[in-house]
Design a protein around this motif. Structure first.
Motif, mmCIF file in Angstrom:
data_model
loop_
_atom_site.group_PDB
_atom_site.id
_atom_site.type_symbol
_atom_site.label_atom_id
_atom_site.label_comp_id
_atom_site.label_asym_id
_atom_site.label_seq_id
_atom_site.Cartn_x
_atom_site.Cartn_y
_atom_site.Cartn_z
ATOM 1 N N GLY A 34 7.476 2.286 -4.257
ATOM 2 C CA GLY A 34 5.805 1.860 -5.366
ATOM 3 C C GLY A 34 5.184 2.785 -4.340
ATOM 4 O O GLY A 34 3.978 3.684 -4.866
ATOM 5 N N PHE B 275 2.853 5.359 -1.824
ATOM 6 C CA PHE B 275 3.341 6.528 -0.344
ATOM 7 C C PHE B 275 2.267 6.266 0.655
ATOM 8 O O PHE B 275 0.969 5.954 -0.473
ATOM 9 C CB PHE B 275 2.972 7.742 -1.467
ATOM 10 N N THR C 215 -13.154 2.252 -4.127
ATOM 11 C CA THR C 215 -12.651 1.713 -5.114
ATOM 12 C C THR C 215 -11.357 2.811 -5.264
ATOM 13 O O THR C 215 -11.445 4.415 -5.021
ATOM 14 C CB THR C 215 -13.461 1.507 -6.246
ATOM 15 N N GLY C 216 -10.272 1.927 -5.659
ATOM 16 C CA GLY C 216 -8.968 2.685 -6.241
ATOM 17 C C GLY C 216 -7.986 3.232 -5.289
ATOM 18 O O GLY C 216 -7.356 3.940 -5.468
ATOM 19 N N THR C 217 -8.453 3.585 -3.613
ATOM 20 C CA THR C 217 -7.703 3.689 -2.536
ATOM 21 C C THR C 217 -6.586 2.941 -1.717
ATOM 22 O O THR C 217 -5.994 2.986 -1.168
ATOM 23 C CB THR C 217 -8.918 4.051 -1.387
ATOM 24 N N GLY C 218 -6.117 1.994 -3.363
ATOM 25 C CA GLY C 218 -5.265 1.092 -2.720
ATOM 26 C C GLY C 218 -4.846 -0.009 -1.850
ATOM 27 O O GLY C 218 -4.175 -0.468 -1.751
ATOM 28 N N LYS C 219 -6.062 -1.660 -2.126
ATOM 29 C CA LYS C 219 -6.299 -2.028 -1.021
ATOM 30 C C LYS C 219 -5.786 -3.089 -2.102
ATOM 31 O O LYS C 219 -4.193 -4.063 -0.726
ATOM 32 C CB LYS C 219 -7.934 -2.437 -1.258
ATOM 33 N N SER C 220 -5.335 -3.092 -3.539
ATOM 34 C CA SER C 220 -4.807 -4.436 -3.968
ATOM 35 C C SER C 220 -2.808 -4.070 -3.677
ATOM 36 O O SER C 220 -2.072 -4.773 -3.101
ATOM 37 C CB SER C 220 -4.773 -3.904 -5.168
ATOM 38 N N SER C 221 -2.712 -2.936 -3.776
ATOM 39 C CA SER C 221 -1.063 -2.562 -3.962
ATOM 40 C C SER C 221 -0.812 -2.183 -2.130
ATOM 41 O O SER C 221 0.300 -3.090 -1.785
ATOM 42 C CB SER C 221 -1.074 -0.733 -3.831
ATOM 43 N N VAL D 219 -7.252 6.878 -5.974
ATOM 44 C CA VAL D 219 -5.700 7.060 -6.421
ATOM 45 C C VAL D 219 -5.647 7.118 -7.541
ATOM 46 O O VAL D 219 -4.716 6.938 -8.821
ATOM 47 C CB VAL D 219 -4.934 6.143 -5.377
ATOM 48 N N ARG D 220 -6.551 5.463 -8.331
ATOM 49 C CA ARG D 220 -6.638 5.371 -9.546
ATOM 50 C C ARG D 220 -7.271 6.328 -10.255
ATOM 51 O O ARG D 220 -6.443 6.498 -11.562
ATOM 52 C CB ARG D 220 -7.912 4.001 -9.677
ATOM 53 N N GLU E 282 -4.246 8.971 -10.869
ATOM 54 C CA GLU E 282 -2.523 8.382 -11.209
ATOM 55 C C GLU E 282 -2.674 7.610 -12.601
ATOM 56 O O GLU E 282 -2.121 8.206 -13.472
ATOM 57 C CB GLU E 282 -2.666 6.385 -11.568
HETATM 58 N N1 LIG Z 1 -0.397 4.709 -1.826
HETATM 59 C C1 LIG Z 1 -0.200 4.416 -3.257
HETATM 60 N N2 LIG Z 1 1.192 4.522 -3.797
HETATM 61 C C2 LIG Z 1 1.033 4.701 -4.882
HETATM 62 N N3 LIG Z 1 0.389 4.660 -5.315
HETATM 63 C C3 LIG Z 1 -0.618 3.773 -5.313
HETATM 64 C C4 LIG Z 1 -1.601 4.074 -3.591
HETATM 65 N N4 LIG Z 1 -2.415 2.953 -3.415
HETATM 66 C C5 LIG Z 1 -2.698 2.993 -4.352
HETATM 67 N N5 LIG Z 1 -2.098 3.436 -5.665
HETATM 68 C C6 LIG Z 1 -2.078 3.614 -7.200
HETATM 69 O O1 LIG Z 1 -3.828 3.084 -7.770
HETATM 70 C C7 LIG Z 1 -4.026 2.281 -8.452
HETATM 71 C C8 LIG Z 1 -4.706 1.242 -7.623
HETATM 72 O O2 LIG Z 1 -4.139 0.775 -7.046
HETATM 73 P P1 LIG Z 1 -5.259 -0.756 -6.226
HETATM 74 O O3 LIG Z 1 -5.685 -0.911 -7.109
HETATM 75 O O4 LIG Z 1 -4.117 -1.058 -5.580
HETATM 76 O O5 LIG Z 1 -6.436 0.282 -5.180
HETATM 77 P P2 LIG Z 1 -7.947 -0.968 -4.836
HETATM 78 O O6 LIG Z 1 -8.287 0.244 -3.555
HETATM 79 O O7 LIG Z 1 -7.435 -2.372 -4.424
HETATM 80 O O8 LIG Z 1 -8.758 -0.633 -6.224
HETATM 81 P P3 LIG Z 1 -10.094 -1.656 -6.559
HETATM 82 O O9 LIG Z 1 -11.265 -1.484 -5.011
HETATM 83 O O10 LIG Z 1 -10.662 -0.781 -7.597
HETATM 84 O O11 LIG Z 1 -9.788 -3.131 -6.550
HETATM 85 C C9 LIG Z 1 -3.220 1.688 -8.182
HETATM 86 O O12 LIG Z 1 -2.257 1.696 -9.540
HETATM 87 C C10 LIG Z 1 -1.629 1.574 -7.290
HETATM 88 O O13 LIG Z 1 -0.316 1.560 -7.596
#
Ligand SMILES: Nc1ncnc2c1ncn2[C@@H]1O[C@H](COP(=O)(O)OP(=O)(O)OP(=O)(O)O)[C@@H](O)[C@H]1O
Length: 490
Positions: free
Chosen positions: A166, A168, A203-209, A390-391, A394
């Motif tokens: 899931g 990358f 924002t959207g860099t993947g912190k929650s992921s 990444v968001r 996507e």
């Molecule tokens: N390394 C990754 N590989 C695959 N998908 C990713 C990756 N990083 C982020 N995504 C995808 O990008 C989207 C945003 O990721 P995520 O919600 O984790 O970002 P975030 O940094 O927590 O955002 P925010 O700061 O807005 O809360 C999600 O749909 C997630 O699946």
């Protein structure tokens, strides 16, 4: 936990109830372990009338023997048996393939019920009970068993390739991935009192992921992961959401409720956008981490908790604490294991690899066997700034896939002539650029969605994390900000 509180018999209707019972009990092998002869016979007669096959015994030894030798679907066991405690059958039932076991407790036997659930019983029935309650309790026990199986299955697959599949990482996040693996290794050695982890990034860099990945690959993956978006917590209720409350603690507290810290006990609590918490809540979070205890609102008692806390922020906590906008002590506590995820624009060719990875998943989701980016689109992916990271990427891919030609994908708003990799990058991400009257739309397009999010973040930032103030500052309702944050969190 008595069934009529959760699923009213009436709510099923008479014919529905008959169908439900026969589906649940028909052909099922049920063991009854009860020393009161009359009750044992009544239960067996009722269950057999519903199509079940019953084995009814009166002692612990007979119950154990039946459990070890018969192919059973469910067990109903009394607590007090002439030769020991029925609770001892819970472990036997678990060893025999997690057979759902319901404990029948004596009148008012709350302590025994709590003990039974703690030891792994599926549910309990407090005597005297109506036999019609049994199918519902067994039904719940069966679905609970299914859920725990599913969870274990997910975790087992999540521990290996699937969790990696899931997410990358690519070359640009290889070091980061190594650091995360070290955290996981250390966790396995520590097992108790895991230090908190801080993840920062735009924002959207993947912190929650990454937080989910850490949980899924860590030593607590079979326990709960509780995700909390602190920016979306209603201000007045934030404390009780996090720490729970006692009955009557405030006007609407009609019942006592546990908070999210307690819900995550044993597992992981992910506090997203932690900088949005008020200073007093930040102090309480710090106490919870340091002492491993929380206090429900309106209670004088402390409750022990043992969880892995992961905090995330899209604003630098170091900067915020230097400006007095985030508690310094909490920042230092969180900073022990901290990671910053770089924005997509700094990940070089991994942006394209990430796009291909995301496309693979989305094509599978929408049933496309063949899906590919056009050459122009590939260049665009490498050149564009991706302020929403990444968001945003996507979302663009998903939109192009649904609306366009899957075999030669193009993004909406992409300029006709995409420059080569040498073209200068327009700093769309910086707040000052598009707010400046001299600014004009760049050739290669502009993400309005990301601009709105950035403006909201800027306002929250400038208002010290106070969402209501931020909403007033940019002339929108507080709910709008919460809506955008929740939408982003999906
Ligand atoms: N390394 C990754 N590989 C695959 N998908 C990713 C990756 N990083 C982020 N995504 C995808 O990008 C989207 C945003 O990721 P995520 O919600 O984790 O970002 P975030 O940094 O927590 O955002 P925010 O700061 O807005 O809360 C999600 O749909 C997630 O699946």
């Amino acid at each position: 936990m008595k069934c009529d509180r959760e699923v009213g018999l009436d709510s099923l209707g008479k014919s529905g109830l008959v169908g439900y019972m026969s589906a649940l009990l028909g052909g099922r092998e049920i063991l009854i372990v009860e020393d009161e002869v009359l009750l044992r016979k009544r239960l067996a007669a009722y269950l057999e009338s519903q199509g079940a096959a019953c084995t009814a015994v009166g002692t612990l030894a007979e119950g154990r023997n039946a459990l070890e030798n018969l192919p059973l679907d469910y067990v109903l066991a009394d607590v007090n048996l002439p030769d020991g405690l029925g609770l001892d059958l819970i472990e036997v039932a678990q060893d025999q393939g997690e057979i759902p076991i319901v404990i029948m407790t004596a009148d008012g036997g709350v302590a025994a019920a709590v003990d039974a659930i703690r030891r792994g019983a599926s549910d309990y029935l407090a005597k005297p009970f109506d036999p019609q309650e049994i199918p519902l309790v067994l039904g719940r026990a069966q679905s609970g068993r299914r859920e725990s199986r599913l969870k274990r299955h997910r975790n087992q697959s999540g521990r290996g390739e699937t969790a990696d599949e899931g997410l990358f990482f690519g070359d640009s996040l290889e070091v980061f991935r190594g650091q995360l693996s070290k955290v996981i290794e250390a966790d396995r050695r520590l097992s108790d009192k895991l230090p908190p982890v801080l993840i920062e990034g735009e924002t959207g860099t993947g912190k929650s992921s990454v937080a989910r990945w850490l949980h899924a690959n860590g030593s607590r993956s079979d326990k709960e992961l509780v995700v909390v978006n602190c920016a979306a917590l209603p201000e007045q209720l934030a404390e009780s959401e996090l720490f729970g409350h006692e009955k009557g603690a405030f006007t609407d507290a009609k019942q006592a409720r546990i908070g999210l810290f307690e819900a995550a006990d044993g597992g992981t609590l992910f506090l997203d956008e932690i900088a949005s918490l008020s200073p007093s809540l930040q102090a309480k979070v710090l106490t919870a981490i340091e002492e491993g205890r929380i206090r429900r609102v309106g209670s004088s008692k402390q409750v022990d908790i043992n969880l892995r806390l992961i905090a995330a922020s899209n604003r630098s906590l170091k900067d915020l604490s230097a400006r007095g906008e985030f508690r310094e002590d909490l920042y230092h506590r969180l900073n022990l294991l901290s990671f910053t995820i770089p924005p997509l624009r700094e990940r070089g060719e991994d942006a394209l690899r990430m796009a291909e990875h995301l496309l693979k998943g989305l094509a599978r989701k929408y049933g496309y066997k063949k899906a590919a980016f056009s050459e122009r689109c590939r260049r665009w992916i490498c050149n564009y700034e991706w302020p929403g990271n990444v968001r945003e990427l996507e979302h663009e891919i998903e939109r192009a896939l649904v609306l366009g030609d899957a075999e030669s994908l193009e993004f909406l708003g992409m300029p006709n002539a995409v420059e080569t990799a040498e073209s200068p990058n327009v700093p769309l991400g910086a707040a000052g650029d598009w707010l400046n009257p001299a600014w004009s739309l760049p050739e290669q397009g502009f993400s309005l969605e990301a601009a709105i999010d950035r403006l909201i973040d800027l306002a929250i930032d400038e208002c010290g994390g106070n969402v209501s103030k931020a909403a007033r500052r940019i002339g929108v309702a507080r709910d709008y900000i919460r809506y955008r944050k929740t939408k982003k969190g999906k």
